[in-house]
Design a protein around this motif. Structure first.
Motif, PDB file in Angstrom:
ATOM      1  N   MET A 163      29.732  -3.374  61.158  1.00 29.47           N
ATOM      2  CA  MET A 163      29.805  -2.015  61.802  1.00 29.47           C
ATOM      3  C   MET A 163      29.734  -2.282  63.373  1.00 29.47           C
ATOM      4  O   MET A 163      29.239  -3.191  63.898  1.00 29.47           O
ATOM      5  CB  MET A 163      28.796  -1.196  61.145  1.00 29.47           C
ATOM      6  N   CYS A 164      30.414  -1.236  63.895  1.00 29.63           N
ATOM      7  CA  CYS A 164      30.619  -1.411  65.244  1.00 29.63           C
ATOM      8  C   CYS A 164      29.942  -0.161  65.953  1.00 29.63           C
ATOM      9  O   CYS A 164      30.243   0.176  67.287  1.00 29.63           O
ATOM     10  CB  CYS A 164      32.049  -1.547  65.816  1.00 29.63           C
ATOM     11  N   GLU A 165      28.714   0.123  65.600  1.00 29.27           N
ATOM     12  CA  GLU A 165      27.997   1.209  66.358  1.00 29.27           C
ATOM     13  C   GLU A 165      27.221   0.691  67.394  1.00 29.27           C
ATOM     14  O   GLU A 165      27.315  -0.433  67.550  1.00 29.27           O
ATOM     15  CB  GLU A 165      27.227   2.160  65.410  1.00 29.27           C
ATOM     16  N   ASP A 205      27.666   6.374  66.406  1.00 24.49           N
ATOM     17  CA  ASP A 205      29.125   6.208  66.019  1.00 24.49           C
ATOM     18  C   ASP A 205      29.797   7.068  67.251  1.00 24.49           C
ATOM     19  O   ASP A 205      30.823   6.659  67.762  1.00 24.49           O
ATOM     20  CB  ASP A 205      29.279   6.740  64.588  1.00 24.49           C
ATOM     21  N   ARG A 206      29.337   8.323  67.027  1.00 21.80           N
ATOM     22  CA  ARG A 206      30.239   9.088  68.021  1.00 21.80           C
ATOM     23  C   ARG A 206      29.276   9.634  69.320  1.00 21.80           C
ATOM     24  O   ARG A 206      28.295   9.829  69.118  1.00 21.80           O
ATOM     25  CB  ARG A 206      30.503  10.367  67.117  1.00 21.80           C
ATOM     26  N   ILE A 208      25.308   6.677  62.484  1.00 21.51           N
ATOM     27  CA  ILE A 208      26.108   6.375  61.061  1.00 21.51           C
ATOM     28  C   ILE A 208      25.127   7.073  60.108  1.00 21.51           C
ATOM     29  O   ILE A 208      25.633   7.034  58.978  1.00 21.51           O
ATOM     30  CB  ILE A 208      26.364   4.701  60.891  1.00 21.51           C
ATOM     31  N   LEU A 255      30.541  -2.288  74.886  1.00 24.13           N
ATOM     32  CA  LEU A 255      30.838  -2.108  73.278  1.00 24.13           C
ATOM     33  C   LEU A 255      30.418  -3.606  72.765  1.00 24.13           C
ATOM     34  O   LEU A 255      29.917  -3.506  71.444  1.00 24.13           O
ATOM     35  CB  LEU A 255      32.024  -1.917  73.164  1.00 24.13           C
ATOM     36  N   VAL A 256      30.829  -4.316  73.292  1.00 20.98           N
ATOM     37  CA  VAL A 256      30.606  -5.886  72.692  1.00 20.98           C
ATOM     38  C   VAL A 256      28.906  -6.170  72.557  1.00 20.98           C
ATOM     39  O   VAL A 256      28.659  -6.901  71.372  1.00 20.98           O
ATOM     40  CB  VAL A 256      31.359  -6.960  73.484  1.00 20.98           C
ATOM     41  N   HIS A 283      26.882  -3.625  72.075  1.00 16.43           N
ATOM     42  CA  HIS A 283      26.542  -2.561  71.231  1.00 16.43           C
ATOM     43  C   HIS A 283      25.673  -1.821  72.292  1.00 16.43           C
ATOM     44  O   HIS A 283      24.653  -1.282  71.645  1.00 16.43           O
ATOM     45  CB  HIS A 283      25.775  -3.110  70.000  1.00 16.43           C
ATOM     46  N   CYS A 295      33.572  -5.916  68.532  1.00 13.01           N
ATOM     47  CA  CYS A 295      33.376  -4.461  68.360  1.00 13.01           C
ATOM     48  C   CYS A 295      34.099  -3.722  69.475  1.00 13.01           C
ATOM     49  O   CYS A 295      33.312  -2.589  70.110  1.00 13.01           O
ATOM     50  CB  CYS A 295      31.841  -3.972  68.349  1.00 13.01           C
ATOM     51  N   ASP A 349      36.034  -3.462  76.349  1.00 18.80           N
ATOM     52  CA  ASP A 349      34.554  -3.775  75.902  1.00 18.80           C
ATOM     53  C   ASP A 349      33.590  -2.676  77.062  1.00 18.80           C
ATOM     54  O   ASP A 349      32.871  -2.316  76.660  1.00 18.80           O
ATOM     55  CB  ASP A 349      34.413  -5.126  76.525  1.00 18.80           C
ATOM     56  N   MET A 400      34.258   9.595  72.203  1.00 20.91           N
ATOM     57  CA  MET A 400      34.217   8.353  71.404  1.00 20.91           C
ATOM     58  C   MET A 400      33.859   8.054  69.962  1.00 20.91           C
ATOM     59  O   MET A 400      32.906   8.665  69.752  1.00 20.91           O
ATOM     60  CB  MET A 400      33.171   7.363  72.158  1.00 20.91           C
ATOM     61  N   ALA A 401      34.800   7.259  69.226  1.00 20.08           N
ATOM     62  CA  ALA A 401      34.532   7.199  68.048  1.00 20.08           C
ATOM     63  C   ALA A 401      34.496   5.458  67.515  1.00 20.08           C
ATOM     64  O   ALA A 401      35.330   4.860  67.403  1.00 20.08           O
ATOM     65  CB  ALA A 401      35.305   7.973  67.096  1.00 20.08           C
ATOM     66  N   LEU A 402      33.180   5.196  67.683  1.00 21.79           N
ATOM     67  CA  LEU A 402      33.005   3.657  67.730  1.00 21.79           C
ATOM     68  C   LEU A 402      33.486   2.904  66.484  1.00 21.79           C
ATOM     69  O   LEU A 402      33.864   1.947  66.240  1.00 21.79           O
ATOM     70  CB  LEU A 402      31.444   3.211  68.218  1.00 21.79           C
ATOM     71  N   VAL A 403      32.801   3.664  65.334  1.00 21.69           N
ATOM     72  CA  VAL A 403      33.183   2.993  64.008  1.00 21.69           C
ATOM     73  C   VAL A 403      34.525   2.644  63.857  1.00 21.69           C
ATOM     74  O   VAL A 403      35.223   1.785  63.260  1.00 21.69           O
ATOM     75  CB  VAL A 403      32.427   3.757  62.875  1.00 21.69           C
TER      76      VAL A 403
END
Lengths: 64, 64
Positions: free
Chosen positions: A1-3, A23-24, A37, A53-54, A56, B2, B23, B51-54
């Motif tokens: 998952m990428c949250e 997530d959002r 999530i 983002l990488v 998190h 991610c 990133d 932003m919707a990371l998932v």
């Protein structure tokens, strides 16, 4: 998952974890709405400072 | 990994892919700086809409 984990940075540069597994993220004027999530939601008086983002990681700057 | 795809939304609601595999995202006044995992960088006159990371999706709203 990428949250991501969202941290609030105060006027002294101190980071506090606000919410994990987000997530959002939606800026709304002087507020930022975040939802993770698990469906947990928070709205904080802040602006987006930086997102990595990488890693998190999302940093929000507190509006005083 | 991610990272997210960043889309620019124009005044008609049309989405255009601005940069893939992003990133880092840093708002800077009326601009948003983005950098992807390949080191490509862009600065656009826009604000963060959502932003919707998932979903690996970031929407920026064009500043006209």
């Amino acid at each position: 998952m990428c949250e991501a984990n969202v941290y609030l940075v105060d006027e002294n540069g101190e980071k506090t974890l606000l919410l994990e597994a987000v997530d959002r993220i939606i800026p709304e004027g002087d507020n930022v709405f975040i939802e993770n999530i698990f469906g947990e939601r928070k709205t904080v008086a802040a602006r987006i400072l930086e997102m990595a983002l990488v890693d998190h990681k999302v940093l929000l700057s507190k509006i005083i």
